[in-house]
Structure formats: C-alpha cells, structure tokens
Write a protein that holds these residues in place. Structure first.
Motif, short mmCIF file in Angstrom:
data_model
loop_
_atom_site.label_atom_id
_atom_site.label_comp_id
_atom_site.label_asym_id
_atom_site.label_seq_id
_atom_site.Cartn_x
_atom_site.Cartn_y
_atom_site.Cartn_z
N ARG A 221 -4.17 0.82 9.02
CA ARG A 221 -4.62 1.05 7.64
C ARG A 221 -5.70 2.13 7.69
N ALA A 222 -5.33 3.33 7.29
CA ALA A 222 -6.21 4.49 7.41
C ALA A 222 -7.38 4.37 6.45
N GLY A 223 -8.57 4.65 6.97
CA GLY A 223 -9.76 4.63 6.14
C GLY A 223 -9.81 5.81 5.20
N VAL B 218 -0.43 3.13 6.64
CA VAL B 218 -0.67 3.09 5.21
C VAL B 218 -2.16 3.34 4.96
N ARG B 219 -2.49 3.58 3.71
CA ARG B 219 -3.89 3.69 3.36
C ARG B 219 -4.50 2.29 3.29
N SER C 140 0.84 -1.19 0.00
CA SER C 140 0.00 0.00 0.00
C SER C 140 0.87 1.24 0.00
N GLY C 141 0.56 2.18 -0.88
CA GLY C 141 1.19 3.49 -0.86
C GLY C 141 2.69 3.49 -1.04
N GLY C 142 3.23 2.51 -1.74
CA GLY C 142 4.67 2.46 -1.96
C GLY C 142 5.43 1.68 -0.91
#
Length: 397
Positions: free
Chosen positions: A192-194, A170-171, A45-47
């Motif tokens: 893991r951000a919503g 991360v997202r 996620s996100g790199g």
C-alpha cells in the motif's frame, strides 16, 4: 469462509449432482471490500478489490485432504490475479493449492489491474498495480519491482529463487508505505503505497524489498516473529547498499538511530517472549547485525550472515515452508562453520541479553555526528577502527 465475510454471501443454494454437492451463491465483493477495508479479508483501493480466496470461497467445515482448485473468468477490462499457484495441468485461469491452506490463502485481486512481470532467471515476480490512485506510470512500477528483485538476487548471488510471486500495488491510506506478505498456497505481497511515493522515491523505498525477502525465506511460528521480521529488516538495507540504490552513509545512520529501539527494557524476557514492536523488528535486526559481525570476526570476513541466508534459501525453502527455528540455526551455523547463531539465540532470545551499541559502532568505525562539529548529523567512517574491515565487508557486494 472468513467469519467477517459471511454477511456478504447471498442466494446460497445446495443441490446434488450424483455423489457431488453443488453449491451456488453470490458474493458481494465490492461491498465487503469497501465496508471491511481489512487487508487480510477484503480491501478496496484504486479500482481493485483485494481479497484472498479464503474470503470468497464457501467451503466445508471439515477441510478434506488433497488439494482444492478454482477457476475464475472475468470480462475485459476486469482481471483476476492471485498468489495461488496456477493449476499443474496448465488449464487457463485455473488455480490450485493444498486444501490445508484454504483458511489462510494468499492475496488475490479483482479489477482492471495493470499487470507486468520482473523476470530473474527462470523466476517471475508479477506486479499488479491499481489503475487509479498511484502517481506512478507502468514503467515506474516496473522499475520499482526491478530494484527490489535485483537487490535480493545480488545479495543471494543467484536469480530470485521463487518461481512465481505476486505483488499487488495499491494506494494506501495517509502515511508511509506499508506491506504484508502471505504464503499459503503461493506467495503474494500487498504493498500500500504511501502518499509520498513518486518515481523519484521508489529507488529509495525499502518496503517492496523487505516483503520480497519474506517471500524467499521460510515461515516461522509466531513466537519467532522477531527473526521472521529481523532478517528482512537487516538484509534489506544491506542488499540495497550493494545494489547502489541506498548510500552506505544512510544505511549506517539509520541503523545507529534505530537499533536502540531493539534493546531490552525493564521486565524483558528475551526476544522469544517479548513481542513489542521494537523488540520484534529492531531487536530481530540487532540479532542479525551481531551475528554478522561475530561471524565475520571469527572467520576473518571469510563467512558472514550472507552465508546464513544463502544456505537457508539453497534448501529450496520459501515462505510456503514452515520451519522450526532450530533448523534455521543449524543450517546457518553449518554454513559458517561457527556456533554464532546458537550462542546468540541463547543470549538474546532465551534471555534479555543486551548489546553495547556505542562500543559496537566505535569498533566498526561508524561515527554519527551530532551537528556540533559542522557535519550536521552526517556519518563518517574511521578506517583505523578495529572492525573497519568487517564494516566494509557488510557494505560490499
């Protein structure tokens, strides 16, 4: 190695160097993370590629005694962060932990992470955030971590007690923010951000605080997961109310709305044997609420569930420590000078004992309006209620 990860091992060779066996191989981490998308094995996620060392370290079938040690080098802008403890000899980019933890090691991440630290006394909580996908600046990520650490430190009346912890941010997929904590070999949290997480909402978000409470508490066996999850579920809103990042009206409204999900239903065998979602999280939180209320009643607010948590933390235990539940009950009751935890355990964990929630809210002076009286679902408080002082004690730092 995790069986799900073995297909991503390539070019494995084994040679001998004197008495030592030398194993060389390549591990396709990007491929594993993008295909598996499993937070316990490999997740992209996100790199960032999040994968505990147990995913990518080849190891003997029979784990030896002692400790294991590994060294990781990366080329800028890539970085490596891990919950695993840095080596005791201070060697750069080197980590070690008991060999017995090899099968269940804590989170680690590869990629161009933005790494910051929240300091609390001599402790450091590292925040490693993904470079893409988050609608938060580094300063806003740092503030989010600070809210969580300060809430816990305030509740404990001491600096954050674990010397080094890692939070990887991360997202997540569509939906709410989710978190998971691992402790073997060193504590780490994956958040893991919503989709709705912004700088304006991090002050109100509960997930990071909840997960870092897991970090400071000992781990319990699976049958006691209701208490492992119940303590953070109850302590988190209380800690945030005292810090001032959550309104007391919101906390009580959420407890009134949520606690019925923790009550036993037909066929229930008690918290120890009924592992539904509601009984695990809300049932565990209900146990903690009732313990708090009864301890405060018996001691005229001189002691509380705060003392239970503080006493457990004061032993030096944390998520790496594996405790029997009886030890938690013994330490907690000794700290309050009562038998409340043991009595509630017999009534609610070993049996499906229920709680009269409406009567509890009335006694505490918590009134949730249904909207018919013009308050539109708001919460008000009856300061003449029999246990109004107990309620105020719960809210007050």
């Amino acid at each position: 190695m995790d069986p799900d990860a073995s297909p991503f091992v390539h070019d494995l060779t084994e040679t001998k160097d004197g008495e030592a066996r030398v194993v060389r191989y390549r591990f396709a981490l990007r491929e594993a993370a993008e295909q598996l998308m499993d937070v316990d094995t490999a997740y992209a996620s996100g790199g960032l590629f999040v994968a505990p060392p147990s995913t990518w370290l080849v190891r003997p079938d029979a784990v030896p005694a002692g400790s294991f040690r590994f060294h990781v080098t990366t080329e800028a802008p890539e970085r490596f962060v891990a919950g695993t403890h840095p080596s005791v000899d201070g060697a750069a980019d080197t980590y070690e932990a008991p060999a017995a933890t090899l099968d269940d090691t804590s989170f680690a991440a590869f990629g161009p992470a933005h790494v910051q630290a929240v300091e609390s006394g001599a402790s450091r909580v590292l925040l490693a955030s993904a470079p893409e996908g988050l609608s938060l600046s580094d300063a806003e990520v740092l503030a989010w971590g600070r809210f969580a650490v300060d809430a816990i430190a305030g509740y404990l009346r001491r600096p954050f007690p674990v010397a080094r912890s890692l939070v990887v941010l991360v997202r997540g997929k569509a939906g709410p923010t989710r978190g998971e904590t691992l402790g073997e070999g060193g504590p780490a949290v994956l958040v893991r951000a919503g989709d709705g997480v912004t700088a304006a909402t991090t002050r109100d978000d509960w997930v990071m605080t909840h997960e870092l409470i897991h970090v400071v508490m000992p781990s319990l066996a699976h049958e006691h997961v209701w208490l492992s999850e119940g303590i953070p579920s109850y302590v988190e809103p209380v800690a945030r109310v005292r810090l001032g990042t959550l309104r007391r009206e919101t906390m009580w409204h959420d407890l009134v709305e949520g606690m019925p999900q923790g009550l036993p239903e037909a066929g229930d065998e008690g918290l120890e044997r009924t592992h539904t979602w509601g009984r695990t999280y809300w049932g565990g939180a209900l146990f903690c609420l009732m313990a708090d209320v009864r301890i405060r009643e018996k001691t005229a607010n001189a002691h509380s569930f705060d003392d239970v948590v503080r006493a457990v933390v004061a032993t030096g235990a944390d998520v790496e420590s594996n405790w029997e539940i009886g030890r938690v009950l013994d330490v907690g009751d000794a700290a309050t000078g009562t038998r409340v935890l043991h009595d509630l355990y017999a009534a609610m964990a070993l049996a499906p004992g229920t709680v009269d929630l409406p009567a509890t809210w009335r006694s505490l002076g918590v009134i949730v309006h249904d909207g018919h009286d013009g308050h539109d679902g708001n919460v008000t408080f009856d300061e003449t209620a029999p246990l109004a002082a107990v309620r105020r004690g719960i809210e007050t730092r």
